[in-house]
Scaffold this motif. Sequence first.
Motif, mmCIF file in Angstrom:
data_model
loop_
_atom_site.group_PDB
_atom_site.id
_atom_site.type_symbol
_atom_site.label_atom_id
_atom_site.label_comp_id
_atom_site.label_asym_id
_atom_site.label_seq_id
_atom_site.Cartn_x
_atom_site.Cartn_y
_atom_site.Cartn_z
ATOM 1 N N ILE A 25 5.165 -3.368 3.157
ATOM 2 C CA ILE A 25 4.844 -2.905 1.800
ATOM 3 C C ILE A 25 5.220 -1.430 1.636
ATOM 4 O O ILE A 25 5.835 -1.034 0.649
ATOM 5 N N LEU A 26 4.863 -0.613 2.622
ATOM 6 C CA LEU A 26 5.140 0.828 2.529
ATOM 7 C C LEU A 26 6.626 1.140 2.659
ATOM 8 O O LEU A 26 7.112 2.108 2.074
ATOM 9 N N ALA A 27 7.333 0.324 3.459
ATOM 10 C CA ALA A 27 8.759 0.591 3.680
ATOM 11 C C ALA A 27 9.562 0.508 2.392
ATOM 12 O O ALA A 27 10.668 1.054 2.303
ATOM 13 N N ALA A 28 9.011 -0.164 1.394
ATOM 14 C CA ALA A 28 9.720 -0.302 0.116
ATOM 15 C C ALA A 28 9.697 0.984 -0.702
ATOM 16 O O ALA A 28 10.440 1.125 -1.667
ATOM 17 N N ASP A 29 8.832 1.929 -0.330
ATOM 18 C CA ASP A 29 8.716 3.189 -1.079
ATOM 19 C C ASP A 29 8.905 4.353 -0.113
ATOM 20 O O ASP A 29 8.077 4.585 0.774
ATOM 21 N N LYS A 30 10.008 5.074 -0.271
ATOM 22 C CA LYS A 30 10.352 6.151 0.662
ATOM 23 C C LYS A 30 9.285 7.240 0.727
ATOM 24 O O LYS A 30 9.132 7.920 1.738
ATOM 25 N N ARG A 31 8.495 7.395 -0.345
ATOM 26 C CA ARG A 31 7.456 8.439 -0.348
ATOM 27 C C ARG A 31 6.434 8.219 0.761
ATOM 28 O O ARG A 31 5.825 9.183 1.246
ATOM 29 N N PHE A 32 6.223 6.960 1.136
ATOM 30 C CA PHE A 32 5.154 6.645 2.083
ATOM 31 C C PHE A 32 5.674 6.366 3.490
ATOM 32 O O PHE A 32 4.963 5.812 4.322
ATOM 33 N N GLU A 33 6.905 6.760 3.764
ATOM 34 C CA GLU A 33 7.526 6.475 5.061
ATOM 35 C C GLU A 33 6.713 7.049 6.226
ATOM 36 O O GLU A 33 6.550 6.399 7.262
ATOM 37 N N GLU A 34 6.197 8.247 6.058
ATOM 38 C CA GLU A 34 5.459 8.888 7.153
ATOM 39 C C GLU A 34 4.110 8.240 7.426
ATOM 40 O O GLU A 34 3.500 8.487 8.470
ATOM 41 N N LEU A 35 3.639 7.414 6.517
ATOM 42 C CA LEU A 35 2.347 6.759 6.701
ATOM 43 C C LEU A 35 2.472 5.456 7.477
ATOM 44 O O LEU A 35 1.458 4.900 7.918
ATOM 45 N N ILE A 36 3.693 4.984 7.684
ATOM 46 C CA ILE A 36 3.898 3.692 8.343
ATOM 47 C C ILE A 36 3.271 3.636 9.738
ATOM 48 O O ILE A 36 2.613 2.648 10.075
ATOM 49 N N PRO A 37 3.424 4.672 10.589
ATOM 50 C CA PRO A 37 2.802 4.583 11.920
ATOM 51 C C PRO A 37 1.289 4.380 11.860
ATOM 52 O O PRO A 37 0.728 3.645 12.677
ATOM 53 N N LEU A 38 0.621 5.003 10.897
ATOM 54 C CA LEU A 38 -0.837 4.854 10.798
ATOM 55 C C LEU A 38 -1.208 3.453 10.343
ATOM 56 O O LEU A 38 -2.180 2.863 10.841
ATOM 57 N N VAL A 39 -0.434 2.916 9.402
ATOM 58 C CA VAL A 39 -0.715 1.573 8.886
ATOM 59 C C VAL A 39 -0.442 0.512 9.946
ATOM 60 O O VAL A 39 -1.224 -0.420 10.139
ATOM 61 N N GLU A 40 0.657 0.666 10.677
ATOM 62 C CA GLU A 40 1.062 -0.365 11.634
ATOM 63 C C GLU A 40 0.330 -0.271 12.969
ATOM 64 O O GLU A 40 0.115 -1.288 13.635
ATOM 65 N N LEU A 41 -0.082 0.925 13.363
ATOM 66 C CA LEU A 41 -0.557 1.115 14.738
ATOM 67 C C LEU A 41 -2.029 1.485 14.863
ATOM 68 O O LEU A 41 -2.483 1.826 15.949
#
Length: 614
Positions: free
Chosen positions: A512-528
Motif C-alpha cells: 500500500i505504501l509503495a504506491a505513494d513515494k511520499r511514504f517510502e521511508e515508512l516502509i521498513p517500520l510497516v513491514e518489519l
Amino acid sequence: MYLHRYPFSKYYKKLYIAVISILGVWLFILESNFYTQSLEDWALIYMLSGAILLLNHFLVYLPPKDNTFSMDSAIYLACIFLYGLDLTLEVLFLNNLIYALYKNKIVWWKHLFNFSMYCLMIISSYYSFIAFGGEIGGVNIHNIFAHLISLTVYLTVNITLMSLFFIFSSPGTLFNVFKGVLKLGILKESFVSYSVTLLLSLVLTILIKEEKYFGLFLFTILVVLISFAFSKFLYLYQDVSEKANKDYLTGLYNHGFFKNVLDKQFARLDKLKEPFCVALLDLDDFKKYNDWNGHLQGDELLKFFGGLLIKEMESEKYVLARYGGEEFAVLMKNTTKDEAFAFFDRLRKKVNDTYFAGVENLPYRCLSFSCGIAEYEKGTYSAGELIDKADKALYYAKAQGKNNVQVYDEKNVCFDAMQFKEELDAIEQLLKIFLSKDVYTYRHSKRVFKYAVEFSEKLQLSDHEKQTLILGALIHDIGKLEVPRDIINKEGKLEPHEWEITKKHVTWGKEILAADKRFEELIPLVELHHERYDGRGYPYGLKGEEIPKLARILCIIDSFDAMTTERPYQRTKTFEEAIEELRRCAGKQFDPTFVEPFIDMIETNYLKQPLIVN
C-alpha cells in the motif's frame, strides 16, 4: 590446461609439482612401449597428435564469461576405448613434445607437470574402464556404464590435481581455498564441459572405428566448425548483452543494469564489511541549456559529460550509469563517504573548468553538477533506501544553490514543519478508513502514535528519525485493511490459517505504501515491526541489528499497547504487568537498548500521575 603464471611462493607447491611430475613420468615409463607399434600405428599416432594440436588452437568458447574448453580430452578418451593405454600414452608424449618445442618460452617444469597430470588422468581412466567391464576396440552400448565411469574418473583426477595445485599455491587459508575450488558455478561448468567431452569421445570412437583416418578428419573439421560457430554466437551474445545493459546515448550502463548490480552488491555488504557508497549526480540547469541550445545540442552535452565521467573514473573500480534524464549514478565499492566527497568535489571543480559550447549562457556560466552521496550503514533496510538517501542528499545539494556536493546527513534532510504536517494529515485521512471496518485498529494506531511522540522526545534521535518514527507508528497497521473482516473482529483465539492471513498484513502494508513515494521511508517500520530481536519474528526472521533501529523501537511500543488494551482473544495486562513482560522479553523479542528507556517513559508519564489514554 597449461599453467602460465604461478609464482614459486611456497615450499609445498614446489614439492607437490615435483611429486606429481616424478609419479607421472614413472607411470608413463612403466605403461608405455614404443617398440610394439607398427608403421600404421605410428601414422595414426601422428594423425591423432596433429588433430589434438589443431583442436587446442580452435578452442570452443561459451558465454557468459568467455569460458573455453578444448576437445583434446575427447581424443584421448577415444584412443583409450579403441586402442588401449599404450598407444594413447604415445599420442600424449608426441603431442606434448611438439607443443613444448613450439611453446619454448614456457618454462620446462610447466610442460613436465602438465604432461604428468595427463598421464595420471589417462592411466586412471583406462584402468577404471577395464575394471568395470569395458572392452577395448569400440563402443559397447550394453556396457555404456564403463565409459561413464572412465570419464568420471578422468574428470575427478583432473579436478583433484588442479585443486591441490591451487591449494599449495594460494597465500590464503586452506578453508578459503577449498571454498573457492568447490564453488557451485565452477563445478557446474566442469560438469557441462566434461559431459560434452564424453559424448564427443563416443562419437569419435564410432567414427574412427568405421572410417579411421576419414573419421578422425571428419571429427576434427566438425569441432573446428563448432569452434567458429560458438565464437560467432559468443560475439552476438556479448553484443546483445552490451546493448541491453548500455544507455544508447552516452554508452554508459543504464538504469536497469545499475539497479541489478546495486541489489547484488547490497546483498553482500554485511558479509564483506567494507565501506560502500552510492552517489547521484545531476547536471545543473540542464533544462535551461536545452531551451537555449536545443535538444540535439543537449544530447551532445549528455554524451560529453558521460565521456568526461568515464575518463575520470577509469582508474577506479566504480560502476557508472546514466540513471535517467540528466542524472547519473555511481556505485563506489570500498569507499567511505569522506573519500567519495573528496573525489566528487575535486571532479566538480575540474568540470567547472571544462568548457562546452553554450554553457556560458547558464547561471554559473560554466558546466556544473550537483551531487548527493550516501554511505551504507548497518541496519540499512534495502538498496532502495540507500538510493533514497543519496537522492535526498542530491535534493539538498540543489537547494543549497547547485554546483555542490552533499553527503547524506539526517540533520540536513529532515522534513520541514509544513511537509511533516501535510504527510501527517495524509496518513490521518488514510487511517480513517479503519473507522468503518476495525475501530480497534484505528484506536490502537492512535495510541501507538501518541506513545511514539512521547518516546521519541526521550531518545537521542535526529529530527528526521523522530518524524519517521511518529509517522510510521501512526500507519504501521495499514495492511490490516486487507485482512478479512471476520478474522479482524473474531472473538477468541485465531485458527492457524487465520493467523497466517493476519501475519500478511505487514506485506500488504508495504504494498500500500509503495504506491505513494511520499511514504517510502515508512516502509521498513510497516513491514518489519513484527520482527523479533532473537530472529524468531516475521516476515523475514531478521535478527538483532539486521532489523532497522526505528522498527525495533516501534516493536516495543506496538507490543506494549497490544498488551495493555482490551482485545477479543486475550486478557488485558495492567501497565505494571506489561512492564514486567517487556523486561522478561528484553534480548528475546525486544532490543534491550530501548526497553528500559521506554519503561522509564511509561512510569514517568503514566504511573506517577492519573492515567489518561484515549
